[in-house]
Design a protein around this motif. Structure first.
Motif, PDB file in Angstrom:
ATOM      1  N   UNK A 143      78.749  -7.620 -15.185  1.00  0.00           N
ATOM      2  CA  UNK A 143      78.231  -8.413 -16.309  1.00  0.00           C
ATOM      3  C   UNK A 143      77.524  -9.657 -15.790  1.00  0.00           C
ATOM      4  N   UNK A 144      78.156 -10.347 -14.818  1.00  0.00           N
ATOM      5  CA  UNK A 144      77.522 -11.522 -14.218  1.00  0.00           C
ATOM      6  C   UNK A 144      76.235 -11.139 -13.495  1.00  0.00           C
ATOM      7  N   UNK A 145      76.207  -9.956 -12.909  1.00  0.00           N
ATOM      8  CA  UNK A 145      75.006  -9.491 -12.224  1.00  0.00           C
ATOM      9  C   UNK A 145      73.858  -9.261 -13.196  1.00  0.00           C
ATOM     10  N   UNK A 146      74.159  -8.723 -14.369  1.00  0.00           N
ATOM     11  CA  UNK A 146      73.120  -8.526 -15.382  1.00  0.00           C
ATOM     12  C   UNK A 146      72.573  -9.852 -15.875  1.00  0.00           C
ATOM     13  N   UNK A 147      73.452 -10.825 -16.093  1.00  0.00           N
ATOM     14  CA  UNK A 147      72.994 -12.151 -16.512  1.00  0.00           C
ATOM     15  C   UNK A 147      72.149 -12.803 -15.421  1.00  0.00           C
ATOM     16  N   UNK A 148      72.486 -12.522 -14.167  1.00  0.00           N
ATOM     17  CA  UNK A 148      71.705 -13.086 -13.062  1.00  0.00           C
ATOM     18  C   UNK A 148      70.299 -12.498 -13.042  1.00  0.00           C
ATOM     19  N   UNK A 149      70.179 -11.192 -13.310  1.00  0.00           N
ATOM     20  CA  UNK A 149      68.851 -10.589 -13.352  1.00  0.00           C
ATOM     21  C   UNK A 149      68.050 -11.105 -14.533  1.00  0.00           C
ATOM     22  N   UNK A 150      68.710 -11.405 -15.640  1.00  0.00           N
ATOM     23  CA  UNK A 150      68.015 -11.963 -16.795  1.00  0.00           C
ATOM     24  C   UNK A 150      67.564 -13.396 -16.545  1.00  0.00           C
ATOM     25  N   UNK A 151      68.404 -14.169 -15.831  1.00  0.00           N
ATOM     26  CA  UNK A 151      68.085 -15.555 -15.497  1.00  0.00           C
ATOM     27  C   UNK A 151      68.734 -15.869 -14.160  1.00  0.00           C
ATOM     28  N   UNK A 152      67.934 -16.130 -13.140  1.00  0.00           N
ATOM     29  CA  UNK A 152      68.453 -16.322 -11.792  1.00  0.00           C
ATOM     30  C   UNK A 152      69.255 -17.610 -11.645  1.00  0.00           C
ATOM     31  N   UNK A 153      69.213 -18.477 -12.642  1.00  0.00           N
ATOM     32  CA  UNK A 153      70.021 -19.702 -12.584  1.00  0.00           C
ATOM     33  C   UNK A 153      71.489 -19.439 -12.890  1.00  0.00           C
TER      34      UNK A 153
END
Length: 368
Positions: free
Chosen positions: A230-240
């Motif tokens: 889940x954190x990885x998907x959020x990282x791809x959506x926003x690298x911050x």
């Protein structure tokens, strides 16, 4: 999926045809099995694919309950649910992940990792809810001693056996999906590692009659993996977005898994009276088997922890290198102003006048 429009047609049964239509082929095979339920001649064979086998009636105080044990026919049931999983995989990919990834405009590398994490988020979320329901309804959380008491746990409830069959079907389906999804060659070894790791642990808990302990360990592991992807998907959506929540939970989960495995296998099963090796009765409670299981669990957790520390150190090193590189970049120097040599005197009506008011004398060119 079925009835969708194709932008390009491929030769029948060619490599590209199988890759682009593997979900439709699986859907046709599943449909043939379901049609077999409608006829008395083929109904018995069709039930062999759909329902768990080896049921046995166990008498209770009030009535009888149906329990199950494992056997070779489970492979047929697992094969059927492999095709079910392939169909669901394609549905999630086409109707959810592909539409999201088009909006994000990811590179090829990030697109592959995004698809991997998206599929695993759906699977881990479903498995956590299902596993938690089974653990609560069977009373394994409220009574931790049931993890090792009355071993071997040969007779399984329907939902426990069906859960293990579906878990094995999912991780077995992940092997051909590496080909169907055209995973990059650099990513295949890493994905093969964790696929085989899950298969060994799940199949080991199922075949060694450690299903109760396996459920608790899977619940812990899947919860952590769900947070990570889940954190990885959020990282791809926003690298911050950083993966700090997963990093904090990861080490705690490893500690819980090791503690629970040592408690149940090293202490619980070691105190049981029946410690004879008897595969026919499903009893594997011997010193050698316990040491092998503990060694496998400890080695897997140590390997996961080493990979986690190694990746974190690499990320931190890259981060500090970027920060130090930014500090080393000097400010762009300003060019010094060019000195303009002015002639003595002042200008009047565009003519240079000397300080005494006379025009400066022009130099005469010498004639050759």
């Amino acid at each position: 999926m079925a009835f969708r429009r194709r932008t390009k047609s491929y030769p029948l049964f060619s490599q590209e045809f199988v890759i682009h239509n593997h979900a439709d082929i699986g859907f046709c095979l599943v449909l043939c099995v379901l049609i077999g339920l409608m006829f008395e001649v083929t109904a018995k064979t069709a039930f062999l694919f759909i329902l768990p086998q080896y049921n046995i009636s166990v008498p209770t105080a009030d009535s009888e309950t149906v329990h199950y044990h494992y056997g070779p026919k489970d492979l047929v049931t697992i094969l059927f649910y492999i095709f079910i999983t392939i169909i669901l995989h394609a549905v999630v990919q086409e109707y959810i992940l592909d539409k999201i990834s088009k909006r994000l405009h990811l590179s090829k590398v990030k697109h592959s990792k995004f698809n991997e994490s998206g599929q695993l988020v759906v699977f881990h979320f479903t498995s956590v809810i299902w596993c938690f329901y089974v653990v609560v309804t069977e009373g394994y959380l409220t009574n931790p001693r049931s993890l090792w008491e009355d071993y071997p746990h040969v007779h399984l409830p329907f939902q426990v056996k069906f859960f293990y069959l579906c878990q094995l079907a999912y991780w077995l389906h992940a092997l051909p999906e590496l080909y169907f999804q055209k995973v990059r060659k650099e990513e295949i070894p890493r994905q093969l590692q964790y696929i085989c790791l899950y298969l060994v642990h799940i199949a080991g808990a199922y075949l060694l009659n450690l299903s109760r302990l396996g459920l608790i360990l899977l619940l812990l592991q899947y919860s952590t993996e769900f947070l990570f992807h889940t954190a990885r998907l959020f990282y791809f959506a926003d690298e911050n977005n950083e993966k700090l929540a997963w990093a904090a939970v990861f080490g705690v989960t490893r500690l819980f898994i090791l503690t629970l495995a040592v408690l149940a296998i090293g202490f619980g099963l070691a105190r049981m009276e029946n410690q004879a090796f008897d595969p026919e009765k499903g009893n594997f409670n011997t010193l050698f088997c316990r040491l092998c299981v503990l060694l496998l669990v400890c080695a897997a957790q140590a390997w996961l922890m080493w990979r986690f520390i190694h990746s974190q150190l690499r990320h931190w090193r890259e981060y500090w290198n970027e920060q130090s590189a930014k500090r080393r970049v000097p400010a762009t120097p300003r060019l010094p102003a060019r000195l303009i040599k002015r002639e003595s005197g002042y200008h009047e009506n565009g003519v240079v006048k000397a300080e005494n008011g006379t025009s400066p004398r022009t130099k005469k060119l010498k004639s050759p």
